[in-house]
Design a protein around this motif. Structure first.
Motif, PDB file in Angstrom:
ATOM      1  N   GLY A 261      14.929 -45.806   6.446  1.00 24.45           N
ATOM      2  CA  GLY A 261      15.358 -44.504   5.956  1.00 24.45           C
ATOM      3  C   GLY A 261      14.308 -43.651   5.280  1.00 24.45           C
ATOM      4  O   GLY A 261      14.634 -42.619   4.693  1.00 24.45           O
ATOM      5  N   TYR A 262      13.051 -44.067   5.349  1.00 19.79           N
ATOM      6  CA  TYR A 262      11.974 -43.274   4.762  1.00 19.79           C
ATOM      7  C   TYR A 262      11.011 -42.812   5.856  1.00 19.79           C
ATOM      8  O   TYR A 262      10.928 -43.400   6.935  1.00 19.79           O
ATOM      9  CB  TYR A 262      11.176 -44.090   3.737  1.00 19.79           C
ATOM     10  N   ASP A 339       1.725 -19.524  -6.991  1.00 20.46           N
ATOM     11  CA  ASP A 339       1.989 -18.934  -5.677  1.00 20.46           C
ATOM     12  C   ASP A 339       1.790 -19.958  -4.553  1.00 20.46           C
ATOM     13  O   ASP A 339       1.088 -19.709  -3.577  1.00 20.46           O
ATOM     14  CB  ASP A 339       1.082 -17.726  -5.466  1.00 20.46           C
ATOM     15  N   SER A 340       2.433 -21.111  -4.693  1.00 23.16           N
ATOM     16  CA  SER A 340       2.252 -22.175  -3.716  1.00 23.16           C
ATOM     17  C   SER A 340       3.583 -22.561  -3.083  1.00 23.16           C
ATOM     18  O   SER A 340       4.656 -22.101  -3.510  1.00 23.16           O
ATOM     19  CB  SER A 340       1.565 -23.373  -4.373  1.00 23.16           C
ATOM     20  N   TYR A 341       3.525 -23.440  -2.063  1.00 23.27           N
ATOM     21  CA  TYR A 341       4.672 -23.656  -1.182  1.00 23.27           C
ATOM     22  C   TYR A 341       4.771 -25.132  -0.813  1.00 23.27           C
ATOM     23  O   TYR A 341       3.765 -25.824  -0.660  1.00 23.27           O
ATOM     24  CB  TYR A 341       4.521 -22.816   0.095  1.00 23.27           C
ATOM     25  N   ALA A 342       6.013 -25.578  -0.614  1.00 18.72           N
ATOM     26  CA  ALA A 342       6.222 -26.965  -0.196  1.00 18.72           C
ATOM     27  C   ALA A 342       7.594 -27.093   0.429  1.00 18.72           C
ATOM     28  O   ALA A 342       8.534 -26.376   0.062  1.00 18.72           O
ATOM     29  CB  ALA A 342       6.097 -27.917  -1.376  1.00 18.72           C
ATOM     30  N   ASP A 343       7.738 -28.028   1.360  1.00 15.82           N
ATOM     31  CA  ASP A 343       9.071 -28.342   1.859  1.00 15.82           C
ATOM     32  C   ASP A 343       9.519 -29.681   1.277  1.00 15.82           C
ATOM     33  O   ASP A 343       8.786 -30.334   0.532  1.00 15.82           O
ATOM     34  CB  ASP A 343       9.121 -28.321   3.390  1.00 15.82           C
ATOM     35  N   THR A 344      10.754 -30.062   1.608  1.00 18.88           N
ATOM     36  CA  THR A 344      11.333 -31.292   1.064  1.00 18.88           C
ATOM     37  C   THR A 344      11.833 -32.212   2.177  1.00 18.88           C
ATOM     38  O   THR A 344      12.660 -33.081   1.934  1.00 18.88           O
ATOM     39  CB  THR A 344      12.511 -30.943   0.132  1.00 18.88           C
ATOM     40  N   GLN A 345      11.299 -32.043   3.388  1.00 16.44           N
ATOM     41  CA  GLN A 345      11.828 -32.777   4.525  1.00 16.44           C
ATOM     42  C   GLN A 345      11.633 -34.282   4.392  1.00 16.44           C
ATOM     43  O   GLN A 345      12.519 -35.060   4.723  1.00 16.44           O
ATOM     44  CB  GLN A 345      11.178 -32.279   5.822  1.00 16.44           C
ATOM     45  N   LYS A 372      15.515 -33.077  11.413  1.00 14.02           N
ATOM     46  CA  LYS A 372      16.236 -33.919  10.475  1.00 14.02           C
ATOM     47  C   LYS A 372      15.471 -34.118   9.173  1.00 14.02           C
ATOM     48  O   LYS A 372      14.253 -34.258   9.171  1.00 14.02           O
ATOM     49  CB  LYS A 372      16.496 -35.276  11.141  1.00 14.02           C
ATOM     50  N   SER A 373      16.195 -34.152   8.066  1.00 11.51           N
ATOM     51  CA  SER A 373      15.603 -34.562   6.800  1.00 11.51           C
ATOM     52  C   SER A 373      15.443 -36.076   6.787  1.00 11.51           C
ATOM     53  O   SER A 373      16.362 -36.807   7.172  1.00 11.51           O
ATOM     54  CB  SER A 373      16.491 -34.137   5.632  1.00 11.51           C
ATOM     55  N   TYR A 374      14.276 -36.529   6.391  1.00 10.06           N
ATOM     56  CA  TYR A 374      14.032 -37.965   6.287  1.00 10.06           C
ATOM     57  C   TYR A 374      13.506 -38.265   4.885  1.00 10.06           C
ATOM     58  O   TYR A 374      12.552 -39.006   4.711  1.00 10.06           O
ATOM     59  CB  TYR A 374      13.030 -38.414   7.354  1.00 10.06           C
ATOM     60  N   ASN A 375      14.138 -37.653   3.905  1.00  8.97           N
ATOM     61  CA  ASN A 375      13.715 -37.755   2.519  1.00  8.97           C
ATOM     62  C   ASN A 375      14.434 -38.934   1.868  1.00  8.97           C
ATOM     63  O   ASN A 375      15.517 -38.794   1.304  1.00  8.97           O
ATOM     64  CB  ASN A 375      14.033 -36.445   1.798  1.00  8.97           C
ATOM     65  N   GLY A 376      13.830 -40.106   1.967  1.00 10.19           N
ATOM     66  CA  GLY A 376      14.476 -41.309   1.458  1.00 10.19           C
ATOM     67  C   GLY A 376      14.670 -41.322  -0.034  1.00 10.19           C
ATOM     68  O   GLY A 376      15.568 -41.999  -0.550  1.00 10.19           O
TER      69      GLY A 376
END
Length: 470
Positions: A261-262, A339-345, A372-376
């Motif tokens: 799951g990770y 002023d920075s950016y990130a996702d949480t996938q 798909k989100s794979y954020n364990g």
């Protein structure tokens, strides 16, 4: 001095200046080598593709040595002069990965190292050619910057060759390893005021992409770093195949079997600072940590950590930088993220390493992602420690409500599943302008601000007010 003498002196000075900066064109890599130790050189290598093989090293064409603090390295291209410019526009240098295993007498292997001062190396394409499983005798790094005031600009680097590869940190990352490691990192910045500008690293190796040791005032600007990810489900599917992971029973160096799951990066840090190391400047060896790093307008994709500066000291500044598809986005301890950016996938956009970390001032926009989100870990952000000022903005229309912004308590990642997760957070100013929910753990206190996501508060003296966006 007469008018004629002044004019003559001016002409001599002009001719001398032209001689210093006159551009020399060389036809081969071997012809380039003598200029690498010269001062005030201005050299252009003929466009084309060049290959460095084991035989090229054995015959001495590309076989230099540097020793820093008793660590001897074999170096293929050693830039030891000062105030020189090397133009590699249109040049590709292929390094066969066989060279990594051929010279067992050396602890370190570097493809390119700068030990002089005020040099510019521009537009080189440097490619490892061979198998991702070819590995160094101990460890390797494609590019190492020592000295002071150097700039490597427009480098395109493809890194390959380490062991084991395909499991990320599952079986260790140094020290106590389940499987013995032979790491291969891409770009190491040391020295004083060294600058990596507009560089690209395509990283297919277990090791760091761009990292800093013993570096004072390093500047990383406009760089693009890309690793690759693999799910723990895919790793576990090797069970019964006789692979390295299967032979180890997928028992991790964390002390338990690899969980499903990770998503894990097959490399290590995208941009990483260390609190120790050695460097050489003007022939003097310095043992120290990294201080005053600046990261501007960079992108880090598919690495274990996007930007981690926790162990650096002094002023830490990150601006205009994006982390995409990383196990964790940003983590700097004390300092500014602007002023920075990130996702949480695949993991949280923001983290804090230690409970004694304080003073993160961050303004991060959370990005949407495809697939798909794979954020364990189940986190959009993890905030522990004290006196942080965090603003999280949103470019996500319908954020996953299963991902939470955690303040205090649960700092759980794949490497912390069996530890007691009871971390405090205090005096946090949080402006959650996203609709991700916030969990204020019982170990949180004096959290203030507003949240566009729902708030769950089990802490003490928190004043985080829910304010719906619609």
């Amino acid at each position: 001095m007469t008018h004629k003498l002044k004019y003559f002196a001016f002409i001599l000075l002009l001719l001398f200046s032209m001689a210093i900066y006159a551009q020399t064109k060389v036809e081969t890599l071997a012809e380039l080598v003598p200029y690498l130790s010269q001062d005030n050189a201005n050299v252009v290598l003929k466009e084309g593709t060049y290959t460095i093989t084991v035989n090229n090293i054995k015959n001495g064409t590309f076989k230099f040595h540097t020793t820093i603090d008793n660590h001897e390295a074999l170096v293929l291209l050693l830039f030891s002069g000062n105030n020189s410019v090397y133009d590699f526009t249109g040049v590709t240098v292929n390094v066969e990965t066989e060279v990594l295993t051929a010279f067992k007498e050396y602890n370190e292997f570097y493809e390119l190292q700068v030990v002089g001062n005020n040099n510019v190396i521009k537009n080189l394409t440097l490619v490892d050619v061979g198998s991702v499983y070819d590995h160094p005798t101990r460890r390797a790094c494609n590019v190492v910057m020592d000295g002071a005031g150097n700039r490597i600009e427009g480098l395109h680097l493809s890194t390959k060759g380490s062991y084991p590869y395909g499991y990320g940190e599952t079986f260790g990352k140094g020290g106590n390893n389940v499987i013995n490691h032979f790491k291969h990192s891409a770009f190491l910045i040391r020295g004083y005021k060294n600058h990596a500008k507009n560089c690209t690293i395509i990283h297919r190796s277990y090791g760091h992409a761009m990292f800093m040791q013993a570096a004072d005032e390093p500047l990383i600007e406009g760089c693009y770093i890309e690793g690759t990810m693999r799910s723990t489900d895919d790793m576990l599917a090797e069970t019964g195949t006789g692979s390295d992971g299967d032979k180890a029973g997928f028992m991790t160096y964390f002390g338990y079997k690899l969980p499903a799951g990770y998503m894990m990066s097959l490399g290590e840090g995208g941009i990483r600072a260390y609190n120790g190391g050695e460097t050489i400047i003007d022939g003097v060896v310095y043992n120290r940590g990294t201080s005053n790093p600046t990261i501007i307008n960079c992108t880090v994709k598919n690495m274990r950590a996007g930007v981690t500066l926790t162990h650096a000291t002094g002023k830490k500044y990150v601006s205009g930088t994006a982390t995409i598809g990383c196990e964790r986005g940003f983590c700097i301890g004390t300092g500014d993220i602007v002023d920075s950016y990130a996702d949480t996938q695949y993991g949280p956009a923001l983290g804090v390493d230690y409970v004694n970390d304080s003073g993160t001032n961050a303004d991060i926009t959370l990005l949407p992602y495809e697939g798909k989100s794979y954020n364990g870990s189940g986190h959009a952000a993890i905030i522990i420690g004290s006196d942080h000022k965090i603003t999280l903005r949103s470019a996500v229309p319908n954020p996953d409500q299963n991902l939470k912004i955690q303040v205090g308590g649960d700092n759980r990642t794949i490497g912390l599943l069996k530890r007691d997760e009871n971390y405090p957070a205090s005096h946090i100013k949080l402006n959650n302008l996203t609709e991700y929910p916030v969990v204020l753990d019982e170990n949180s206190n004096n959290t203030t601000g507003v949240s566009a996501g729902k708030v769950s508060d089990d802490g003490q003296n928190n004043h985080l007010f829910y304010k719906a966006m619609h």
